[in-house]
Design a protein around this motif. Structure first.
Motif, PDB file in Angstrom:
ATOM      1  N   VAL A 109       0.827  -1.208   0.000  1.00 48.30           N
ATOM      2  CA  VAL A 109       0.000   0.000   0.000  1.00 48.30           C
ATOM      3  C   VAL A 109       0.865   1.264   0.000  1.00 48.30           C
ATOM      4  CG1 VAL A 109      -1.566   1.359   1.445  1.00 48.30           C
ATOM      5  CG2 VAL A 109      -2.037  -1.057   1.031  1.00 48.30           C
ATOM      6  N   LEU A 110       1.989   1.220   0.695  1.00 49.72           N
ATOM      7  CA  LEU A 110       2.872   2.393   0.780  1.00 49.72           C
ATOM      8  C   LEU A 110       3.811   2.519  -0.411  1.00 49.72           C
ATOM      9  CD1 LEU A 110       3.883   2.356   4.558  1.00 49.72           C
ATOM     10  CD2 LEU A 110       2.271   3.900   3.447  1.00 49.72           C
ATOM     11  N   PRO A 112       3.583   3.461  -3.476  1.00 51.10           N
ATOM     12  CA  PRO A 112       3.602   4.657  -4.335  1.00 51.10           C
ATOM     13  C   PRO A 112       4.520   5.768  -3.851  1.00 51.10           C
ATOM     14  CG  PRO A 112       1.355   3.865  -4.064  1.00 51.10           C
ATOM     15  CD  PRO A 112       2.205   3.084  -3.111  1.00 51.10           C
ATOM     16  N   VAL A 113       4.862   5.793  -2.549  1.00 52.43           N
ATOM     17  CA  VAL A 113       5.712   6.875  -2.047  1.00 52.43           C
ATOM     18  C   VAL A 113       7.115   6.406  -1.700  1.00 52.43           C
ATOM     19  CG1 VAL A 113       3.705   8.093  -1.134  1.00 52.43           C
ATOM     20  CG2 VAL A 113       5.013   6.597   0.380  1.00 52.43           C
ATOM     21  N   LEU A 162      -7.828   2.531   0.885  1.00 51.97           N
ATOM     22  CA  LEU A 162      -6.663   2.487   0.006  1.00 51.97           C
ATOM     23  C   LEU A 162      -6.643   1.242  -0.871  1.00 51.97           C
ATOM     24  CD1 LEU A 162      -3.677   3.738   2.203  1.00 51.97           C
ATOM     25  CD2 LEU A 162      -4.913   4.956   0.415  1.00 51.97           C
ATOM     26  N   ALA A 270      -7.040   4.363   5.070  1.00 51.58           N
ATOM     27  CA  ALA A 270      -6.225   5.498   5.495  1.00 51.58           C
ATOM     28  C   ALA A 270      -7.099   6.421   6.328  1.00 51.58           C
ATOM     29  CB  ALA A 270      -5.680   6.248   4.286  1.00 51.58           C
ATOM     30  N   LYS A 284      -0.383  11.912  -2.342  1.00 46.42           N
ATOM     31  CA  LYS A 284       0.067  10.960  -3.366  1.00 46.42           C
ATOM     32  C   LYS A 284      -0.515   9.573  -3.110  1.00 46.42           C
ATOM     33  CE  LYS A 284       4.341   9.289  -5.546  1.00 46.42           C
ATOM     34  NZ  LYS A 284       4.070   9.828  -6.890  1.00 46.42           N
ATOM     35  N   LEU A 285      -0.574   9.177  -1.836  1.00 41.56           N
ATOM     36  CA  LEU A 285      -1.138   7.875  -1.496  1.00 41.56           C
ATOM     37  C   LEU A 285      -2.628   7.805  -1.816  1.00 41.56           C
ATOM     38  CD1 LEU A 285       0.527   6.987   1.925  1.00 41.56           C
ATOM     39  CD2 LEU A 285       0.743   5.722  -0.201  1.00 41.56           C
ATOM     40  N   THR A 289      -7.322   6.443  -5.629  1.00 37.94           N
ATOM     41  CA  THR A 289      -8.130   5.464  -4.905  1.00 37.94           C
ATOM     42  C   THR A 289      -9.521   6.035  -4.721  1.00 37.94           C
ATOM     43  OG1 THR A 289      -7.343   6.331  -2.782  1.00 37.94           O
ATOM     44  CG2 THR A 289      -6.126   4.507  -3.725  1.00 37.94           C
TER      45      THR A 289
END
Length: 295
Positions: A109-110, A112-113, A162, A270, A284-285, A289
């Motif tokens: 899930v994290l 993307p960053v 998310l 989230a 960004k996260l 979504t």
């Protein structure tokens, strides 16, 4: 304490005398002596004592010199540290992780960053209530949990789904054949490992057994998902894991997939506080979504 006086003392101590210190500093010996005496008066102790034709450090002076060495070494590092910070500012992201979430799913899930340059990711695992308290105090930028929070009139929160993943049963090779034979009815005849009731997915797992009219032989319950997989890999029992990390689970733990857990999904939510300016990495996260819901 005057650090200018401390600097004069440090030079005298490292040069071994007033005259050499005066020469290095480009001032008169009397000026150096006066500065050192002012430091001694401020500290209330003598830092030097006569020895022959020169000076030597007292015990207090030795302690002062050790501290001064650290102070001026840090001072020498200051310009470089400041320039480095100005050229490559750190982007800090503090994330609270509900203790029931699978760690591999959190990593996904994290993702993307994770490639952002100068990222400083801080992850804190705790129960959801304590994490929300830290979020309200702005100690965290975001909380990831396996369910939306209960309504709280004292907190202005938003929730944002998310993602999610279906789940499957996994087993060590010595249990796999028995579990896979006549699945899912076979699940009543093998030892089973489950997450504890604190995990949101536990209720759907219990309902899965009820729906199939099966009574599982639960031999272990685990709050930590990684620990559950570790014991499952040892052959203690058949255990659930999310499909999103299937390849990783199989390769890392040396287990085999038994079958799908139809109708059961592990979700990641989230949770954040409503702010006028949102953290860029949080934005960004959330981008791409589902819509967020305020509470």
């Amino acid at each position: 304490m005057n650090y200018h006086h401390l600097h004069y003392f440090w030079v005298v101590a490292t040069e071994g005398g007033m005259a050499r210190a005066a020469e290095r500093l480009g001032v008169a010996v009397q000026t150096v002596s006066a500065q050192v005496h002012q430091l001694e008066r401020a500290l209330g102790v003598s830092l030097f004592k006569p020895e022959g034709r020169g000076l030597t450090l007292t015990e207090a002076g030795q302690v002062a010199l050790a501290q001064a060495q650290q102070i001026f070494q840090l001072g020498a590092q200051l310009p470089e540290a400041v320039r480095a910070a100005a050229q490559a500012p750190t982007l800090r992201l503090a994330v609270g992780l509900a203790d029931g979430l699978p760690k591999l799913l959190v990593h996904q899930v994290l993702s993307p960053v994770l490639g952002v340059s100068n990222l400083r990711l801080q992850c804190f695992e705790d129960n959801p209530d304590d994490l929300l308290a830290a979020l309200a105090l702005h100690r965290l930028d975001l909380v990831l949990a396996d369910r939306p929070p209960a309504a709280n009139p004292n907190l202005r929160l938003y929730t944002h789904r998310l993602g999610g993943s279906g789940m499957g049963w996994y087993a060590a090779p010595e249990l796999h054949a028995k579990a896979a034979s006549d699945f899912p009815r076979s699940m009543a005849g093998v030892p089973v490992l489950l997450p504890t009731a604190h995990a949101a997915v536990r209720t759907p797992l219990d309902r899965w057994f009820q729906r199939l009219d099966l009574r599982p032989q639960v031999v272990g319950e685990f709050q930590d998902s990684a620990l559950l997989k570790t014991f499952g890999a040892s052959g203690l029992g058949v255990f659930p894991a999310v499909d999103a990390v299937h390849e990783h689970v199989v390769q890392r733990y040396g287990v085999l997939r038994v079958g799908a857990i139809e109708g059961v999904e592990e979700q990641v939510w989230a949770i954040g506080t409503e702010k006028r300016v949102q953290h860029p990495l949080v934005a960004k996260l959330l981008a791409g979504t589902g819509p967020k819901t305020a509470s």
